[in-house]
Design a protein around this motif. Structure first.
Motif, PDB file in Angstrom:
ATOM      1  N   GLU A 195       0.836  -1.203   0.000  1.00 18.29           N
ATOM      2  CA  GLU A 195       0.000   0.000   0.000  1.00 18.29           C
ATOM      3  C   GLU A 195       0.869   1.249   0.000  1.00 18.29           C
ATOM      4  O   GLU A 195       2.059   1.191   0.298  1.00 18.29           O
ATOM      5  N   GLY A 196       0.249   2.377  -0.319  1.00 14.64           N
ATOM      6  CA  GLY A 196       0.942   3.661  -0.246  1.00 14.64           C
ATOM      7  C   GLY A 196       1.761   3.981  -1.480  1.00 14.64           C
ATOM      8  O   GLY A 196       2.630   4.846  -1.438  1.00 14.64           O
ATOM      9  N   GLY A 197       1.470   3.331  -2.602  1.00 14.32           N
ATOM     10  CA  GLY A 197       2.261   3.553  -3.809  1.00 14.32           C
ATOM     11  C   GLY A 197       1.453   4.188  -4.935  1.00 14.32           C
ATOM     12  O   GLY A 197       0.236   4.038  -5.019  1.00 14.32           O
ATOM     13  N   VAL A 198       2.174   4.904  -5.787  1.00 17.11           N
ATOM     14  CA  VAL A 198       1.623   5.359  -7.065  1.00 17.11           C
ATOM     15  C   VAL A 198       2.399   4.587  -8.128  1.00 17.11           C
ATOM     16  O   VAL A 198       3.630   4.691  -8.184  1.00 17.11           O
ATOM     17  N   TYR A 199       1.687   3.814  -8.941  1.00 17.09           N
ATOM     18  CA  TYR A 199       2.343   2.963  -9.927  1.00 17.09           C
ATOM     19  C   TYR A 199       2.064   3.449 -11.340  1.00 17.09           C
ATOM     20  O   TYR A 199       0.903   3.510 -11.771  1.00 17.09           O
ATOM     21  N   SER A 200       3.124   3.802 -12.043  1.00 18.05           N
ATOM     22  CA  SER A 200       3.000   4.062 -13.466  1.00 18.05           C
ATOM     23  C   SER A 200       3.241   2.720 -14.163  1.00 18.05           C
ATOM     24  O   SER A 200       4.239   2.052 -13.890  1.00 18.05           O
ATOM     25  N   THR A 201       2.304   2.301 -15.020  1.00 15.46           N
ATOM     26  CA  THR A 201       2.434   0.968 -15.631  1.00 15.46           C
ATOM     27  C   THR A 201       2.835   1.067 -17.097  1.00 15.46           C
ATOM     28  O   THR A 201       2.508   2.055 -17.775  1.00 15.46           O
ATOM     29  N   GLY A 202       3.487   0.055 -17.591  1.00 12.84           N
ATOM     30  CA  GLY A 202       3.821  -0.015 -19.016  1.00 12.84           C
ATOM     31  C   GLY A 202       2.522  -0.024 -19.835  1.00 12.84           C
ATOM     32  O   GLY A 202       1.495  -0.551 -19.383  1.00 12.84           O
ATOM     33  N   GLY A 203       2.589   0.567 -21.030  1.00 13.97           N
ATOM     34  CA  GLY A 203       1.381   0.759 -21.843  1.00 13.97           C
ATOM     35  C   GLY A 203       0.620  -0.501 -22.219  1.00 13.97           C
ATOM     36  O   GLY A 203      -0.552  -0.435 -22.605  1.00 13.97           O
ATOM     37  N   GLY A 204       1.263  -1.673 -22.108  1.00 14.25           N
ATOM     38  CA  GLY A 204       0.562  -2.906 -22.491  1.00 14.25           C
ATOM     39  C   GLY A 204       0.080  -3.707 -21.294  1.00 14.25           C
ATOM     40  O   GLY A 204      -0.569  -4.749 -21.448  1.00 14.25           O
ATOM     41  N   LEU A 205       0.379  -3.228 -20.114  1.00 14.28           N
ATOM     42  CA  LEU A 205       0.108  -4.037 -18.921  1.00 14.28           C
ATOM     43  C   LEU A 205      -1.379  -4.300 -18.695  1.00 14.28           C
ATOM     44  O   LEU A 205      -1.766  -5.381 -18.248  1.00 14.28           O
ATOM     45  N   ALA A 206      -2.206  -3.333 -19.034  1.00 14.70           N
ATOM     46  CA  ALA A 206      -3.644  -3.506 -18.774  1.00 14.70           C
ATOM     47  C   ALA A 206      -4.339  -4.361 -19.843  1.00 14.70           C
ATOM     48  O   ALA A 206      -5.555  -4.537 -19.805  1.00 14.70           O
TER      49      ALA A 206
END
Ligand code: S3P
Length: 180
Positions: free
Chosen positions: A78-89
């Motif tokens: 918890e407590g994170g901001v996650y930037s994800t790779g463009g294909g992850l979703a």
């Protein structure tokens, strides 16, 4: 908001949509820790994304993405901001995991903005094709419905200063939390 959802923010969206820039600003303003899934994967693998694609192929990179977010959910991070790779979703399993991991924000970019930011890119393996504009158009078309499916909140990815975007994100996610 479901009681068992973890307290994190996750940014999803196409390459160039500003996930990292906005994610860093969001972490600062919300007093949370910023992470980038590509960087976490590079650290775990001991090599760059380009090298993973070249040596192991895209499928292996996708496995690494799923393993990473499954690990975060299993560890109740918890407590994170996650930037994800463009294909992850793109994987259904990943979208379910992201939902458990926290509030999912989709940065929605149009073709013209994506093109202006990506036309000279040399780092992203999927864009190193002879017809880059065609690749971007096709991927945007394929992916947008899946980003929408993953999203709790949709924010336009334009050239507004990250600080303003973050204010919008914080206000709107507080409102969404109240109405759940
Ligand atoms: C990818 C996007 C990249 C990186 C990899 C694959 C994609 O991340 O994960 O090159 O499939 O869209 P960014 O969205 O941060 O560029």
């Amino acid at each position: 908001m479901d009681n068992d959802r973890l307290k994190n923010y996750i940014l999803v969206g196409f390459m160039g949509s500003g996930k990292t820039r906005i994610g860093r600003e969001l972490a600062k303003m919300a007093d949370m820790t910023f992470y980038d899934t590509d960087e976490l994967i590079e650290k775990a693998a001991g090599k760059k994304i380009r090298q993973i694609f070249r040596e192991e192929g895209e499928a292996s990179f996708r496995e690494r993405e799923t393993k990473l977010i499954r690990g975060l959910v299993d560890a109740h991070s918890e407590g994170g901001v996650y930037s994800t790779g463009g294909g992850l979703a793109m994987r259904e399993e990943n979208r379910k995991l992201l939902h458990q991991l926290g509030t999912v924000i989709f940065l929605d970019i149009d073709f013209d903005t994506a093109w202006s930011r990506l036309q000279n890119d040399t780092k992203r393996p999927l864009l190193q094709t002879p017809d880059r504009a065609g690749t971007i158009l096709r991927l945007l078309d394929e992916r947008r419905p899946l980003y929408l499916d993953a999203a709790d909140l949709i924010v336009r990815a334009d050239n507004t200063a990250p600080r303003h975007k973050v204010k919008e994100i914080l206000t709107r996610s507080a409102q969404a939390g109240k109405s759940d």
